[in-house]
Scaffold this motif. Structure first.
Motif, PDB file in Angstrom:
ATOM      1  N   ALA A   1       0.833  -1.202   0.000  1.00 47.18           N
ATOM      2  CA  ALA A   1       0.000   0.000   0.000  1.00 47.18           C
ATOM      3  C   ALA A   1       0.869   1.255   0.000  1.00 47.18           C
ATOM      4  O   ALA A   1       1.911   1.312   0.649  1.00 47.18           O
ATOM      5  N   ARG A   2       0.409   2.234  -0.752  1.00 44.38           N
ATOM      6  CA  ARG A   2       1.064   3.550  -0.854  1.00 44.38           C
ATOM      7  C   ARG A   2       2.480   3.456  -1.425  1.00 44.38           C
ATOM      8  O   ARG A   2       3.320   4.308  -1.162  1.00 44.38           O
ATOM      9  N   ARG A   3       2.717   2.394  -2.213  1.00 41.46           N
ATOM     10  CA  ARG A   3       4.005   2.260  -2.898  1.00 41.46           C
ATOM     11  C   ARG A   3       3.772   2.405  -4.401  1.00 41.46           C
ATOM     12  O   ARG A   3       3.251   1.504  -5.054  1.00 41.46           O
TER      13      ARG A   3
ATOM     14  N   PHE B   1      -8.515   4.399  -4.384  1.00 40.37           N
ATOM     15  CA  PHE B   1      -7.683   5.588  -4.577  1.00 40.37           C
ATOM     16  C   PHE B   1      -7.294   6.189  -3.233  1.00 40.37           C
ATOM     17  O   PHE B   1      -6.121   6.472  -2.973  1.00 40.37           O
ATOM     18  N   ARG B   2      -8.282   6.369  -2.358  1.00 41.34           N
ATOM     19  CA  ARG B   2      -8.020   7.021  -1.071  1.00 41.34           C
ATOM     20  C   ARG B   2      -7.240   6.129  -0.114  1.00 41.34           C
ATOM     21  O   ARG B   2      -6.587   6.622   0.809  1.00 41.34           O
ATOM     22  N   GLU B   3      -7.305   4.809  -0.317  1.00 48.58           N
ATOM     23  CA  GLU B   3      -6.550   3.892   0.531  1.00 48.58           C
ATOM     24  C   GLU B   3      -5.128   3.679   0.015  1.00 48.58           C
ATOM     25  O   GLU B   3      -4.359   2.917   0.616  1.00 48.58           O
ATOM     26  N   GLY B   4      -4.790   4.335  -1.089  1.00 46.86           N
ATOM     27  CA  GLY B   4      -3.440   4.235  -1.620  1.00 46.86           C
ATOM     28  C   GLY B   4      -3.118   2.901  -2.258  1.00 46.86           C
ATOM     29  O   GLY B   4      -1.964   2.472  -2.278  1.00 46.86           O
ATOM     30  N   LYS B   5      -4.144   2.224  -2.796  1.00 48.21           N
ATOM     31  CA  LYS B   5      -3.925   0.919  -3.422  1.00 48.21           C
ATOM     32  C   LYS B   5      -3.459   1.087  -4.865  1.00 48.21           C
ATOM     33  O   LYS B   5      -4.114   1.760  -5.664  1.00 48.21           O
TER      34      LYS B   5
ATOM     35  N   ALA C   1      -0.701  11.223  -4.697  1.00 45.53           N
ATOM     36  CA  ALA C   1      -2.005  10.636  -4.376  1.00 45.53           C
ATOM     37  C   ALA C   1      -1.858   9.311  -3.639  1.00 45.53           C
ATOM     38  O   ALA C   1      -2.491   9.086  -2.594  1.00 45.53           O
ATOM     39  N   ILE C   2      -1.018   8.437  -4.163  1.00 45.01           N
ATOM     40  CA  ILE C   2      -0.862   7.123  -3.555  1.00 45.01           C
ATOM     41  C   ILE C   2      -0.229   7.237  -2.168  1.00 45.01           C
ATOM     42  O   ILE C   2      -0.538   6.452  -1.259  1.00 45.01           O
ATOM     43  N   GLU C   3       0.628   8.222  -1.969  1.00 45.08           N
ATOM     44  CA  GLU C   3       1.259   8.409  -0.660  1.00 45.08           C
ATOM     45  C   GLU C   3       0.394   9.224   0.298  1.00 45.08           C
ATOM     46  O   GLU C   3       0.804   9.529   1.417  1.00 45.08           O
ATOM     47  N   GLY C   4      -0.825   9.601  -0.159  1.00 40.80           N
ATOM     48  CA  GLY C   4      -1.801  10.200   0.745  1.00 40.80           C
ATOM     49  C   GLY C   4      -1.854  11.702   0.781  1.00 40.80           C
ATOM     50  O   GLY C   4      -2.513  12.277   1.650  1.00 40.80           O
ATOM     51  N   ARG C   5      -1.194  12.367  -0.178  1.00 38.00           N
ATOM     52  CA  ARG C   5      -1.164  13.832  -0.161  1.00 38.00           C
ATOM     53  C   ARG C   5      -2.162  14.470  -1.116  1.00 38.00           C
ATOM     54  O   ARG C   5      -2.293  15.694  -1.125  1.00 38.00           O
ATOM     55  N   ARG C   6      -2.834  13.677  -1.937  1.00 36.63           N
ATOM     56  CA  ARG C   6      -3.846  14.197  -2.873  1.00 36.63           C
ATOM     57  C   ARG C   6      -5.097  13.332  -2.746  1.00 36.63           C
ATOM     58  O   ARG C   6      -5.256  12.343  -3.452  1.00 36.63           O
ATOM     59  N   GLN C   7      -5.989  13.699  -1.829  1.00 34.82           N
ATOM     60  CA  GLN C   7      -7.107  12.821  -1.464  1.00 34.82           C
ATOM     61  C   GLN C   7      -8.487  13.456  -1.671  1.00 34.82           C
ATOM     62  O   GLN C   7      -9.491  12.852  -1.327  1.00 34.82           O
ATOM     63  N   SER C   8      -8.550  14.662  -2.193  1.00 32.09           N
ATOM     64  CA  SER C   8      -9.835  15.360  -2.305  1.00 32.09           C
ATOM     65  C   SER C   8     -10.674  14.785  -3.447  1.00 32.09           C
ATOM     66  O   SER C   8     -10.198  14.005  -4.281  1.00 32.09           O
ATOM     67  N   ASP C   9     -11.941  15.209  -3.489  1.00 32.49           N
ATOM     68  CA  ASP C   9     -12.818  14.799  -4.590  1.00 32.49           C
ATOM     69  C   ASP C   9     -12.265  15.287  -5.926  1.00 32.49           C
ATOM     70  O   ASP C   9     -12.360  14.586  -6.940  1.00 32.49           O
TER      71      ASP C   9
END
Length: 336
Positions: A165-167, A243-247, A270-278
């Motif tokens: 995840a998030r890689r 997308f939001r779980e970084g998969k 996005a995958i590392e959690g810095r771009r999570q908005s709609d």
């Protein structure tokens, strides 16, 4: 782009033939499920029932039953084993929702949201235990080996997915290893055990294993694609959960590989959690469409779907085979 694999008519593929084929057997399986999810601890059947009665198609036990029909098995051992398969699946869903922090499952609030994470994990453990009781009662060491191995492989797949995840550097080969373990292994085992209880030759066991495994891969590929092309009403979960779980699912793996430097920067953030908005999710959808990543993910699903159909090509023609073929076509067509 066609939604079908090899259909000759224009009718939309459906699960209805499979449902009709196994309806009587499924009643027997449901009786086992309802009986074995009971406990003197009221929370256990309450929480388990929330998910088991939550509108799922019971695809995996139906595959056990339809595989038995395909090979002409007329006994009843597969009823308890199909229930065992469903308990394994339900237990993994309870655990997955805790790991993923999911809010929705099949359009309903997840058990962990209602009862909390500890209760969901523990009831999942209870259902795993019930599944093994049913295997032991069947008395076949070979069945026990197949289903216990599938349970271990599923757990390995989930851990593999967790560590991936998030890689953003996750490659397609490792992704396929993950879905082969966390999804396809139980599909394969569900089909194979019918040949074991029917005492069919190993070649038939392996053919049913290949059918289930390839169907499972196709099923997961479509699930991962529709996260970027569907909505919560269609999917039974929130659009963009992956997308939001970084998969790093295949649509993202392909879009990342095909993107320019700016696109890759977006995916990394996005995958590392810095771009999570709609708005970020909307941009992600644009990128997977621009790079035809969803189209190619679905093309791979059709490839594995055809492999599943080819795997049972040597079995006798009839209602069971037709229903199992159409189940594959339905699994692939869900995204259209």
């Amino acid at each position: 782009m066609t939604a079908t694999i090899h259909r000759l008519d224009n009718r939309e593929p459906s699960l209805e033939p499979l449902l009709q084929l196994v309806a009587g057997d499924m009643n027997a399986v449901n009786t086992v499920i309802l009986d074995r999810m009971q406990s003197q601890i009221p929370l256990i059947p309450e929480l388990a029932g929330h998910l088991i009665a939550g509108g799922g198609k019971r695809m995996r036990p139906m595959l056990t039953l339809s595989s038995a029909r395909l090979i002409g098995y007329t006994g009843t051992r597969h009823h308890r084993l199909a229930a065992s398969v469903e308990f394994i699946h339900t237990a993994t869903l309870l655990h997955d929702d805790v790991v993923d922090g999911s809010d929705l499952r099949r359009g309903k609030r997840t058990a962990n949201i209602i009862w909390g994470n500890p209760a969901s994990v523990l009831v999942g453990d209870f259902l795993f235990s019930r599944s093994f009781e049913l295997m032991v009662e069947d008395g076949s060491l070979k069945v026990l080996k197949i289903l216990s191995n599938a349970s271990a492989v599923i757990a390995e797949g989930e851990v593999n997915q967790l560590t991936a995840a998030r890689r953003v550097d996750l490659g397609e080969d490792r992704y396929l290893d993950i879905i082969n373990a966390k999804t396809a292994a139980l599909f394969a085992a569900a089909c194979r055990i019918s040949a074991v209880v029917a005492e069919r030759p190993e070649g038939e066991e392996l053919a049913l294993d290949a059918y289930g495994r390839n169907l499972g891969i196709a099923f997961q590929l479509v699930d991962d694609a529709i996260d970027y092309v569907s909505d919560a009403g269609t999917m039974g979960k929130d659009a963009g959960d992956d997308f939001r779980e970084g998969k790093m699912t295949l649509p993202v793996i392909l879009a990342y590989a095909r993107g320019d430097a700016e696109d890759r920067k977006f995916w990394k953030d996005a995958i590392e959690g810095r771009r999570q908005s709609d708005a970020d999710f909307a941009h992600a959808i644009d990128l997977v469409r621009k790079t035809r990543s969803v189209d190619d993910t679905l093309a791979r699903a059709r490839h594995y779907g055809q492999r599943a159909i080819d795997a049972i090509g040597g079995f006798a023609n009839g209602k069971a085979k037709d229903a199992m073929i159409e189940a594959v076509e339905f699994a692939v067509a869900r995204a259209y």
